[in-house]
Every structure is written in C-alpha cells, then in structure tokens.
Enzyme design. Structure first.
Site, PDB file in Angstrom:
ATOM      1  N   ILE A  51      41.379  54.699  38.987  1.00 35.33           N
ATOM      2  CA  ILE A  51      41.879  54.865  37.353  1.00 35.33           C
ATOM      3  C   ILE A  51      40.679  54.725  36.533  1.00 35.33           C
ATOM      4  CG2 ILE A  51      43.320  53.476  36.156  1.00 35.33           C
ATOM      5  CD1 ILE A  51      44.812  52.596  38.940  1.00 35.33           C
ATOM      6  N   SER A 176      50.262  46.414  38.755  1.00 35.57           N
ATOM      7  CA  SER A 176      50.528  46.972  39.640  1.00 35.57           C
ATOM      8  C   SER A 176      52.317  46.982  39.988  1.00 35.57           C
ATOM      9  CB  SER A 176      49.957  46.857  40.694  1.00 35.57           C
ATOM     10  OG  SER A 176      50.977  48.093  41.481  1.00 35.57           O
ATOM     11  N   TYR A 189      48.635  40.516  47.460  1.00 38.23           N
ATOM     12  CA  TYR A 189      48.145  41.262  46.005  1.00 38.23           C
ATOM     13  C   TYR A 189      48.645  41.452  45.529  1.00 38.23           C
ATOM     14  CZ  TYR A 189      46.906  45.764  44.000  1.00 38.23           C
ATOM     15  OH  TYR A 189      47.683  47.120  43.645  1.00 38.23           O
ATOM     16  N   LYS A 193      48.909  40.536  41.442  1.00 36.81           N
ATOM     17  CA  LYS A 193      48.629  40.888  39.853  1.00 36.81           C
ATOM     18  C   LYS A 193      50.587  41.238  39.385  1.00 36.81           C
ATOM     19  CE  LYS A 193      45.877  44.325  40.922  1.00 36.81           C
ATOM     20  NZ  LYS A 193      45.422  45.081  39.771  1.00 36.81           N
ATOM     21  N   THR A 224      44.462  57.729  44.607  1.00 34.59           N
ATOM     22  CA  THR A 224      43.154  57.024  44.519  1.00 34.59           C
ATOM     23  C   THR A 224      42.309  56.732  46.437  1.00 34.59           C
ATOM     24  OG1 THR A 224      43.630  54.991  43.789  1.00 34.59           O
ATOM     25  CG2 THR A 224      42.739  55.959  41.982  1.00 34.59           C
TER      26      THR A 224
HETATM   27  N1  LIG Z   1      45.940  53.670  43.165  1.00 30.20           N
HETATM   28  C1  LIG Z   1      47.082  53.309  42.942  1.00 30.20           C
HETATM   29  O1  LIG Z   1      48.067  53.430  44.011  1.00 30.20           O
HETATM   30  C2  LIG Z   1      47.124  51.422  42.313  1.00 30.20           C
HETATM   31  C3  LIG Z   1      48.473  51.219  41.690  1.00 30.20           C
HETATM   32  C4  LIG Z   1      48.742  50.171  41.186  1.00 30.20           C
HETATM   33  C5  LIG Z   1      47.905  49.318  40.800  1.00 30.20           C
HETATM   34  N2  LIG Z   1      46.252  49.988  40.980  1.00 30.20           N
HETATM   35  C6  LIG Z   1      45.165  49.381  40.747  1.00 30.20           C
HETATM   36  O2  LIG Z   1      44.641  49.638  40.089  1.00 30.20           O
HETATM   37  C7  LIG Z   1      43.371  49.575  39.758  1.00 30.20           C
HETATM   38  C8  LIG Z   1      41.982  50.453  40.234  1.00 30.20           C
HETATM   39  O3  LIG Z   1      41.687  51.318  41.492  1.00 30.20           O
HETATM   40  P1  LIG Z   1      41.774  52.550  42.331  1.00 30.20           P
HETATM   41  O4  LIG Z   1      43.603  53.465  42.880  1.00 30.20           O
HETATM   42  O5  LIG Z   1      41.541  53.533  40.585  1.00 30.20           O
HETATM   43  O6  LIG Z   1      40.733  52.649  43.275  1.00 30.20           O
HETATM   44  P2  LIG Z   1      39.737  53.063  43.502  1.00 30.20           P
HETATM   45  O7  LIG Z   1      39.851  52.125  45.141  1.00 30.20           O
HETATM   46  O8  LIG Z   1      40.564  54.534  43.356  1.00 30.20           O
HETATM   47  O9  LIG Z   1      38.905  52.387  41.974  1.00 30.20           O
HETATM   48  C9  LIG Z   1      38.391  51.043  42.500  1.00 30.20           C
HETATM   49  C10 LIG Z   1      36.944  51.087  41.404  1.00 30.20           C
HETATM   50  O10 LIG Z   1      36.783  49.494  41.215  1.00 30.20           O
HETATM   51  C11 LIG Z   1      35.739  48.585  41.550  1.00 30.20           C
HETATM   52  N3  LIG Z   1      35.442  47.555  42.353  1.00 30.20           N
HETATM   53  C12 LIG Z   1      36.132  46.836  43.733  1.00 30.20           C
HETATM   54  N4  LIG Z   1      35.976  45.770  44.117  1.00 30.20           N
HETATM   55  C13 LIG Z   1      35.481  45.596  42.221  1.00 30.20           C
HETATM   56  C14 LIG Z   1      34.792  44.205  42.150  1.00 30.20           C
HETATM   57  N5  LIG Z   1      35.114  42.729  42.592  1.00 30.20           N
HETATM   58  N6  LIG Z   1      34.046  44.209  41.532  1.00 30.20           N
HETATM   59  C15 LIG Z   1      33.526  45.416  40.411  1.00 30.20           C
HETATM   60  N7  LIG Z   1      34.557  46.107  40.737  1.00 30.20           N
HETATM   61  C16 LIG Z   1      34.882  46.657  42.116  1.00 30.20           C
HETATM   62  C17 LIG Z   1      34.863  50.083  43.013  1.00 30.20           C
HETATM   63  O11 LIG Z   1      33.925  50.291  43.719  1.00 30.20           O
HETATM   64  C18 LIG Z   1      35.896  51.139  41.881  1.00 30.20           C
HETATM   65  O12 LIG Z   1      34.954  51.179  41.300  1.00 30.20           O
HETATM   66  C19 LIG Z   1      43.304  48.375  41.040  1.00 30.20           C
HETATM   67  O13 LIG Z   1      43.496  46.558  40.267  1.00 30.20           O
HETATM   68  C20 LIG Z   1      44.442  48.098  41.535  1.00 30.20           C
HETATM   69  O14 LIG Z   1      45.094  47.450  42.466  1.00 30.20           O
HETATM   70  C21 LIG Z   1      45.705  51.108  41.821  1.00 30.20           C
END
Ligand SMILES: NC(=O)c1ccc[n+]([C@@H]2O[C@H](COP(=O)([O-])OP(=O)(O)OC[C@H]3O[C@@H](n4cnc5c(N)ncnc54)[C@H](O)[C@@H]3O)[C@@H](O)[C@H]2O)c1
Length: 288
Positions: A51, A176, A189, A193, A224
């Site tokens: 994202i 989330s 988690y 959120k 993702t």
């Molecule tokens: N994918 C989903 O279904 C979903 C749904 C709701 C919310 N989210 C939220 O979206 C956000 C991004 O998730 P995503 O799905 O893109 O995940 P992803 O794993 O594809 O990407 C996560 C990114 O965050 C970075 N990251 C992780 N821990 C870190 C830290 N301590 N410091 C700096 N960078 C860090 C990783 O290196 C990566 O670049 C998260 O906060 C997640 O909770 C995701």
C-alpha cells in the site's frame, strides 16, 4: 478530464480554425489540475512495497516529491530506482519507525529537498502475533503499539515545525477494517488499529488551528504480502472468496492502488475542508 485532453490540441489548431486559442494561464492552470500536488513534499513510512509503495507512486505521479522509507536499505534503493525509472521525483532513506534516530534521519532527509514537508502518510504497520490476545507478551504489545500507534505521533511531532509553515499541509494515517470488525486471532493488532481511529480525531482537533488536516484511511483486505499473510494463512484465496463475498460488496480483494487515489485526494486542495475523517476503503460492507 476528457474535456481537458480534448481542449489541448485546440491551441495548436487555433490559428487554422475558428476556435479561440486557450490562454497560457488557462493551459498552466489545467496542467496544475493534472498535477495537483506539484511543488509539494510527501514523507511516507513503510513505502517500499504494498500500500505504501502504491501511495508513493500516485503522489509522485500527481506532482509531489516523495520521500520513500522502510526498514532495509536495499528495499529503499529498489523502490526509489523503480519510481525514478518512471521519471518521478523521489528520494529515500532507511527508517524503522519505532527507532527515534531513524525518525530523526527521515526528517532530515525530507528537509533536504526544499526545507519543508507538506504531507506525512504513516503506512508502516506490523502484526507479529496470530493467537490469543491475553496470551500476548509485553514485548509483543510494546512492538505493535510502538510501530502502529506511537510512531505516527512521534514522527509528526518532529515534522510539525516544518509542516506548519507550509500552508495546506496534511497527515494521513492507515488503520484497518480490523478496527471495526476485530479478527479473533489478531487482538493486539485490532486494538492498535482502533487506537489509530482515535489518534486521527485527536490530532485533527489539535492541529486544526494550525491549518493542518489529519485523516485516516481504513483498508479492507488488500492484496499485499501483509494482507494475504494475515488472511490466507490456512485457506487458499479462492476458498476464502465465497465467504468474503458475503461480507464485501464489490466481490473482490482490494489492490494497493485502491488506497492510493483516496490518499492523493486527501492531500490535494480538493480535500481542503476535510479533516478528522476515518474513510473506509473496503469495497463496502453492510457490517461496517
Ligand atoms: N494489506 C491489507 O490487507 C491491509 C488491510 C488493512 C490495513 N493494512 C495496513 O496497511 C499498512 C501497509 O500494509 P501492506 O499491506 O502494504 O504491507 P506490506 O507488507 O506490503 O508493506 C509494509 C511496508 O511497511 C514496511 N514496514 C514494516 N514495519 C516497518 C517499520 N517498523 N518501520 C518502517 N517500515 C516498516 C515494510 O518494509 C513494507 O515496506 C499496514 O499498516 C497495515 O496494517 C493492510
């Protein structure tokens, strides 16, 4: 948008047809409309993939200079190289958002571009535990709350002096749907959120007198590594879809890009009267 594209050739055809050519001012105004974030600087945490990367790409395509960051140098280098290949204006630095020194370095890197920052998008998030909420160790609680909840506030407090002097600045947090529909095995988690929904409202109130807007997006299941890792641990994606279709109106998982347009909009002047909102990006569910 179509009208905009249609009208550009009129300028070139202007001398040969009856249409009045567009003025230079109109052309430059329309160019700005296509790049609504021109001359702005955006700092995005957790932006080397998923994202965060999609948001970085969109903000840069819409004219902003984007500062990419995440935990590993090679991931930062890779993401920066990919966006530079598109001709976009980006820099990057390592920033583990839970580490104060890294946050300080991220701020310093962002200021190198033009001495200020307009947008902060806090995407970095972790979930180290699938299991009982009450079984979670103190270490797990600290990690999740440090990264998911405290780091956006701590990073923003460092950036604030550099944002308030710009005018039109804004912050976007990433919560989330787990905040509204808690997943039983993701209690820590879910809690983090949910806290972000409150954080966005509190920050919005505190920063409104400074003209800084704070909003929060609330994604559903997005395709993702993180999203599929959480949801498809035991079932394959196709097995899950019939269940999800009952919940999610649009009958599909989200793409990272589904979160990018809304963030770009929230940063743009079109959203200048929107603050303190938690906006669900989940394909609609009557349960939300
Ligand atoms: N994918 C989903 O279904 C979903 C749904 C709701 C919310 N989210 C939220 O979206 C956000 C991004 O998730 P995503 O799905 O893109 O995940 P992803 O794993 O594809 O990407 C996560 C990114 O965050 C970075 N990251 C992780 N821990 C870190 C830290 N301590 N410091 C700096 N960078 C860090 C990783 O290196 C990566 O670049 C998260 O906060 C997640 O909770 C995701």
């Amino acid at each position: 948008m179509a009208a905009m594209f249609r009208s550009v050739p009129q300028v070139f055809r202007g001398s040969r047809c009856a249409l009045v050519p567009l003025s230079a001012r109109t052309i430059s105004k329309r160019a700005d409309e296509r790049r609504p974030l021109a001359d702005k600087v955006a700092v995005i945490t957790g932006s080397t993939k998923g994202i965060g990367f999609a948001i970085a790409q969109r903000l840069a395509q819409n004219g902003a200079h984007v500062v990419i960051s995440s935990r590993k140098q090679q991931n930062v280098d890779h993401a920066v190289a990919m966006l530079k290949e598109e001709g976009l204006s980006v820099t990057g630095t390592v920033c583990h958002v839970g580490k104060a020194k890294d946050r300080q370095h991220l701020v310093a890197t962002a200021l190198e571009h033009s001495g200020g920052v307009d947008f902060l998008v806090c995407v970095a998030g972790v979930n180290p535990l699938v299991g009982s909420t009450l079984g979670a160790s103190e270490q797990i609680w600290d990690k999740v709350l440090d990264v998911n909840v405290k780091s956006p506030a701590l990073l923003l407090s460092r950036l604030l002096p550099h944002m308030e002097k710009r005018g039109g600045s804004c912050v976007v947090l990433v919560s989330s749907v787990a905040a509204y529909l808690p997943v039983p095995t993701l209690g820590v988690y879910n809690t983090s959120k949910t806290a972000l929904l409150g954080l966005s409202k509190s920050l919005a109130i505190e920063l409104a007198p400074k003209g800084i807007r704070v909003n929060c997006i609330v994604p559903g299941i997005i395709k993702t590594d993180f999203g599929l890792g959480l949801g498809v641990r035991e079932k394959t994606m196709s097995n899950m879809l019939p269940d999800l279709n009952k919940i999610y109106g649009l009958q599909r998982f989200g793409e990272p890009e589904d979160c990018a347009g809304i963030v770009s909009f929230l940063c743009s002047p079109d959203a200048s009267y929107i603050t303190g909102e938690n906006i669900i990006v989940a394909g609609f569910s009557p349960r939300l």
